[in-house]
Scaffold this active site. Sequence first.
Site, PDB file in Angstrom:
ATOM      1  N   ASN A  61      29.079  10.082  54.796  1.00  0.00           N
ATOM      2  CA  ASN A  61      29.712   8.772  54.568  1.00  0.00           C
ATOM      3  C   ASN A  61      31.222   8.929  54.439  1.00  0.00           C
ATOM      4  O   ASN A  61      31.717   9.889  53.860  1.00  0.00           O
ATOM      5  CB  ASN A  61      29.098   8.032  53.365  1.00  0.00           C
ATOM      6  CG  ASN A  61      29.036   8.844  52.092  1.00  0.00           C
ATOM      7  OD1 ASN A  61      28.913  10.063  52.117  1.00  0.00           O
ATOM      8  ND2 ASN A  61      29.110   8.175  50.957  1.00  0.00           N
ATOM      9  N   GLU A  63      34.355   6.702  53.204  1.00  0.00           N
ATOM     10  CA  GLU A  63      34.735   5.453  52.522  1.00  0.00           C
ATOM     11  C   GLU A  63      36.197   5.103  52.787  1.00  0.00           C
ATOM     12  O   GLU A  63      36.959   5.892  53.375  1.00  0.00           O
ATOM     13  CB  GLU A  63      34.450   5.594  51.023  1.00  0.00           C
ATOM     14  CG  GLU A  63      32.960   5.784  50.765  1.00  0.00           C
ATOM     15  CD  GLU A  63      32.596   5.838  49.296  1.00  0.00           C
ATOM     16  OE1 GLU A  63      33.486   5.967  48.438  1.00  0.00           O
ATOM     17  OE2 GLU A  63      31.389   5.741  49.004  1.00  0.00           O
ATOM     18  N   CYS A  72      28.592   4.440  56.638  1.00  0.00           N
ATOM     19  CA  CYS A  72      27.515   5.288  56.112  1.00  0.00           C
ATOM     20  C   CYS A  72      27.364   6.554  56.959  1.00  0.00           C
ATOM     21  O   CYS A  72      27.681   6.563  58.159  1.00  0.00           O
ATOM     22  CB  CYS A  72      26.187   4.550  56.162  1.00  0.00           C
ATOM     23  SG  CYS A  72      26.076   3.129  55.077  1.00  0.00           S
ATOM     24  N   GLU A  74      24.690   7.890  58.184  1.00  0.00           N
ATOM     25  CA  GLU A  74      23.767   7.759  59.323  1.00  0.00           C
ATOM     26  C   GLU A  74      24.487   7.259  60.570  1.00  0.00           C
ATOM     27  O   GLU A  74      24.292   7.767  61.672  1.00  0.00           O
ATOM     28  CB  GLU A  74      22.632   6.765  58.992  1.00  0.00           C
ATOM     29  CG  GLU A  74      21.720   7.207  57.869  1.00  0.00           C
ATOM     30  CD  GLU A  74      22.187   6.748  56.496  1.00  0.00           C
ATOM     31  OE1 GLU A  74      23.416   6.693  56.258  1.00  0.00           O
ATOM     32  OE2 GLU A  74      21.323   6.458  55.661  1.00  0.00           O
ATOM     33  N   CYS A 111      20.441   1.973  54.874  1.00  0.00           N
ATOM     34  CA  CYS A 111      20.696   0.536  54.696  1.00  0.00           C
ATOM     35  C   CYS A 111      20.326  -0.234  55.973  1.00  0.00           C
ATOM     36  O   CYS A 111      20.079   0.372  57.030  1.00  0.00           O
ATOM     37  CB  CYS A 111      22.166   0.302  54.335  1.00  0.00           C
ATOM     38  SG  CYS A 111      23.289   0.452  55.737  1.00  0.00           S
ATOM     39  N   CYS A 114      22.393   0.512  59.157  1.00  0.00           N
ATOM     40  CA  CYS A 114      22.078   1.812  59.762  1.00  0.00           C
ATOM     41  C   CYS A 114      20.737   1.762  60.492  1.00  0.00           C
ATOM     42  O   CYS A 114      20.565   2.358  61.548  1.00  0.00           O
ATOM     43  CB  CYS A 114      22.071   2.910  58.701  1.00  0.00           C
ATOM     44  SG  CYS A 114      23.722   3.280  58.093  1.00  0.00           S
TER      45      CYS A 114
HETATM   46  N1  THU Z   1      25.585   5.196  52.034  1.00  0.00           N
HETATM   47  C1  THU Z   1      25.274   5.952  53.123  1.00  0.00           C
HETATM   48  O1  THU Z   1      26.089   6.713  53.647  1.00  0.00           O
HETATM   49  N2  THU Z   1      24.022   5.831  53.622  1.00  0.00           N
HETATM   50  C2  THU Z   1      23.045   5.063  53.088  1.00  0.00           C
HETATM   51  O2  THU Z   1      21.938   5.049  53.616  1.00  0.00           O
HETATM   52  C3  THU Z   1      23.294   4.263  51.908  1.00  0.00           C
HETATM   53  C4  THU Z   1      24.692   4.264  51.400  1.00  0.00           C
HETATM   54  C5  THU Z   1      26.939   5.341  51.459  1.00  0.00           C
HETATM   55  C6  THU Z   1      27.829   4.159  51.607  1.00  0.00           C
HETATM   56  C7  THU Z   1      28.785   4.390  50.480  1.00  0.00           C
HETATM   57  O3  THU Z   1      29.809   5.270  50.914  1.00  0.00           O
HETATM   58  C8  THU Z   1      27.971   5.106  49.419  1.00  0.00           C
HETATM   59  O4  THU Z   1      26.823   5.593  50.082  1.00  0.00           O
HETATM   60  C9  THU Z   1      27.549   4.217  48.267  1.00  0.00           C
HETATM   61  O5  THU Z   1      26.909   3.093  48.709  1.00  0.00           O
END
Ligand code: THU
Length: 157
Positions: A61, A63, A72, A74, A111, A114
């Site tokens: 991920n 941010e 994310c 994925e 999520c 994704c």
């Molecule tokens: N996140 C992912 O990378 N994948 C997921 O399946 C769920 C959430 C990340 C997004 C964000 O950077 C952090 O997790 C918190 O939500």
Amino acid sequence: MKEIILKTSIYKCKFSELSKSEKLLVKECKKIIKSAYAPYSSFYVGASVLLENGEIISGTNQENASYPSGLCAERVAVFYANAKFPKTPIKTILITAFSNDKFVKYPISPCGSCRQVLLESEMRFKKDIKVILFAKEEIIFFKNVKGLLPLFFDKIP
Ligand code: THU
């Protein structure tokens, strides 16, 4: 009124039941997770993709101070894999997460956005993508992305 019941199968397995290449995905995913950029959530997610040609592509991920601009793990992995090997189907994706200085005990699930992106990749190559959700105490998997996203949005007819 008619009730329509949707069925999906979730499989639970042990580490020893994973194939050799799936075990390698676990190793790669654990390794790449340190590359996550998650200063806002401190939740580090890794996704490792196994392609039909045997290549492994991983993502984490990423941010951003403008929260919705982040992405994310994925989608980072799937977009990168499809960009680098645009003609090669994805066979498997393995997802895990790290927070509070340890790998999560129970699996985290991708999520909705994704799932939609994974589904497009599955349909584009007409090949099921196995989705493995990996955690210390539990490993679960889905045989394909369709099972994770009933009533998905498809192309405008
Ligand atoms: N996140 C992912 O990378 N994948 C997921 O399946 C769920 C959430 C990340 C997004 C964000 O950077 C952090 O997790 C918190 O939500």
